[in-house]
Scaffold this motif. Sequence first.
Motif, PDB file in Angstrom:
ATOM      1  N   LEU A   1       0.696  -2.053   0.412  1.00  0.00           N
ATOM      2  CA  LEU A   1      -0.213  -1.573   1.451  1.00  0.00           C
ATOM      3  C   LEU A   1      -0.631  -0.125   1.173  1.00  0.00           C
ATOM      4  CD1 LEU A   1      -1.623  -2.142   4.145  1.00  0.00           C
ATOM      5  CD2 LEU A   1       0.445  -1.331   5.306  1.00  0.00           C
ATOM      6  N   SER A   2       0.305   0.707   0.735  1.00  0.00           N
ATOM      7  CA  SER A   2      -0.027   2.090   0.367  1.00  0.00           C
ATOM      8  C   SER A   2      -1.020   2.117  -0.783  1.00  0.00           C
ATOM      9  CB  SER A   2       1.237   2.839  -0.010  1.00  0.00           C
ATOM     10  OG  SER A   2       2.129   2.933   1.081  1.00  0.00           O
ATOM     11  N   LEU A   3      -0.877   1.176  -1.710  1.00  0.00           N
ATOM     12  CA  LEU A   3      -1.811   1.092  -2.835  1.00  0.00           C
ATOM     13  C   LEU A   3      -3.225   0.782  -2.347  1.00  0.00           C
ATOM     14  CD1 LEU A   3      -2.177   1.099  -5.919  1.00  0.00           C
ATOM     15  CD2 LEU A   3      -1.653  -1.357  -5.888  1.00  0.00           C
ATOM     16  N   MET A   4      -3.345  -0.173  -1.424  1.00  0.00           N
ATOM     17  CA  MET A   4      -4.662  -0.518  -0.887  1.00  0.00           C
ATOM     18  C   MET A   4      -5.274   0.667  -0.131  1.00  0.00           C
ATOM     19  SD  MET A   4      -5.719  -3.568   1.776  1.00  0.00           S
ATOM     20  CE  MET A   4      -4.884  -2.716   3.117  1.00  0.00           C
ATOM     21  N   GLN A   5      -4.451   1.343   0.667  1.00  0.00           N
ATOM     22  CA  GLN A   5      -4.944   2.494   1.421  1.00  0.00           C
ATOM     23  C   GLN A   5      -5.419   3.595   0.477  1.00  0.00           C
ATOM     24  OE1 GLN A   5      -2.065   4.110   4.121  1.00  0.00           O
ATOM     25  NE2 GLN A   5      -3.299   5.911   4.619  1.00  0.00           N
ATOM     26  N   ASN A   6      -4.687   3.845  -0.583  1.00  0.00           N
ATOM     27  CA  ASN A   6      -5.075   4.886  -1.534  1.00  0.00           C
ATOM     28  C   ASN A   6      -6.355   4.514  -2.272  1.00  0.00           C
ATOM     29  OD1 ASN A   6      -3.890   7.499  -2.813  1.00  0.00           O
ATOM     30  ND2 ASN A   6      -4.549   6.273  -4.555  1.00  0.00           N
TER      31      ASN A   6
ATOM     32  N   GLU B   1      -4.055  10.748  -8.896  1.00  0.00           N
ATOM     33  CA  GLU B   1      -2.661  10.975  -9.289  1.00  0.00           C
ATOM     34  C   GLU B   1      -1.737  10.113  -8.435  1.00  0.00           C
ATOM     35  OE1 GLU B   1      -1.465  12.900 -11.655  1.00  0.00           O
ATOM     36  OE2 GLU B   1      -3.224  14.022 -12.313  1.00  0.00           O
ATOM     37  N   GLN B   2      -2.001  10.050  -7.145  1.00  0.00           N
ATOM     38  CA  GLN B   2      -1.174   9.228  -6.267  1.00  0.00           C
ATOM     39  C   GLN B   2      -1.276   7.755  -6.627  1.00  0.00           C
ATOM     40  OE1 GLN B   2      -2.335  10.124  -2.244  1.00  0.00           O
ATOM     41  NE2 GLN B   2      -1.338  12.127  -2.227  1.00  0.00           N
ATOM     42  N   GLN B   3      -2.441   7.335  -7.117  1.00  0.00           N
ATOM     43  CA  GLN B   3      -2.605   5.942  -7.530  1.00  0.00           C
ATOM     44  C   GLN B   3      -1.595   5.594  -8.625  1.00  0.00           C
ATOM     45  OE1 GLN B   3      -4.571   3.919  -6.049  1.00  0.00           O
ATOM     46  NE2 GLN B   3      -5.148   2.235  -7.387  1.00  0.00           N
ATOM     47  N   LYS B   4      -1.411   6.495  -9.569  1.00  0.00           N
ATOM     48  CA  LYS B   4      -0.431   6.242 -10.629  1.00  0.00           C
ATOM     49  C   LYS B   4       0.978   6.159 -10.056  1.00  0.00           C
ATOM     50  CE  LYS B   4      -3.268   8.942 -13.829  1.00  0.00           C
ATOM     51  NZ  LYS B   4      -3.336  10.178 -14.655  1.00  0.00           N
TER      52      LYS B   4
END
Length: 459
Positions: A229-234, A184-187
Amino acid sequence: MTTLEIYLKPDEKGKGFDQLIWSLVFALAMLFFLANPFTTTAQIAPENSYKLTLTEAIQFAKKQNKWVKAVGIEEMAVAEDRKDVQNAALPSITVGSSYQRFSDVTLFSDGLSHAATSPRKPTATVGALGVDALFTIYGGGKHRALQAEQNLRLNLAKLNSQDLSGNISLQTASQYLDLVRFNEQQKFILDQVKRAQTRLNNINSLYKNQKVTKSDVLRAEVALSNAELSLMQNENDIAISNQKLDVLINVPDSVMIFPADSAGMAKPEIGSLMPYIETAGISSFSIQKAAKNVEIQRARLRGIQSNNLPSLSFYSNYGFNYPYAAINQTYAVGFVGLKLQYSISSLYQNNNKVAAGKLRVNELEVQQDAHRDDVQAEITSFYIKYGEALKRITVNERSVEQASVNYKIVNTKYLNQLSLLTDLLDADNLYQESRFHLVQAQTDALVIYYRILYTSGNL
């Protein structure tokens, strides 16, 4: 669509009919394989990704998890131990034989000064072959106590299996819901990256028209980098969570699990959980195991107390013996009888063992009460937290709506140069955090629900 055309030369029409038939057969076969590629590819390259519901993931874990399989093997071993104890009540039958070859007999007189040697009479060979049987009629209740203890140990092994299966199910549910949350966070993060990119494009246009300063461009670029960066971490969190779920359901690490359920799946009403809260003091795995341990110790105590009682056994023997006294003949003889035994020393040697056994029963009873108190306190706290989680979901749903409207308003103001970029970035972060908090609250509520199921012995 692919068509197959066959041309024959005029001079080959007579002899080309057979070739035409074979060509048609070949073409039909090729069309069949082209229309059904799965008949070969399904065997060569199986898919490595699956969509699973939460219920299916738990079922897989209960059947395939290695720890669950190991405790199942232990349960079968305890069942074999019980059979061994039951077989001990059967008669003990022994077949034995012996053979001896004696040397000559040396006779001495006057001390060791005069010796005479002669063969052993009636023969130098002695042999025996016989069967012994022993059956305990009454042993003071020791065997019944041992059978009762083994039956209880088997029940305890089954409870251990159920407990571990429930614990693995809880871990699977928690890991599955973590995977749901990360997906969900990825979206949300992808949406944030898209908003950041659009915002940067708009700010560059405003900068070209000299309506904003260079600092706004730089801050917009930093915001886009942070979102990426948040996307890569997730994405890394998704990979780690997926691997942990693979281990729990015992599938290869290369298998990708895609949750079929979402964070917004239906949550049970808090009132429907009350039966679990009321019966947890009885149905909890830890309390059931504590109760079995008390019963096992009581059975062991009965076995210790049986040492103070007499035992009665039936025994018999039948065999062939050679020779018979001084006669060079083989004889056969048998007997049956009863044996009554009582250990007088048990009156003073067994007292301390009995006292220690009674104290251990009391100790386990106190532990059982302590387990009951702990379970009741734990499940009550889960019940309170579940109600809090449901309330938090409602609050966060309203916060998401408000943050979304707030972002749209601030974004419009900024494009019209009526607000600062700082206000817009704060509004964007607030909107993103409110969505994260909503998903977190939804998955937390489900984790608490499964904790209630496990603690009450219903998972």
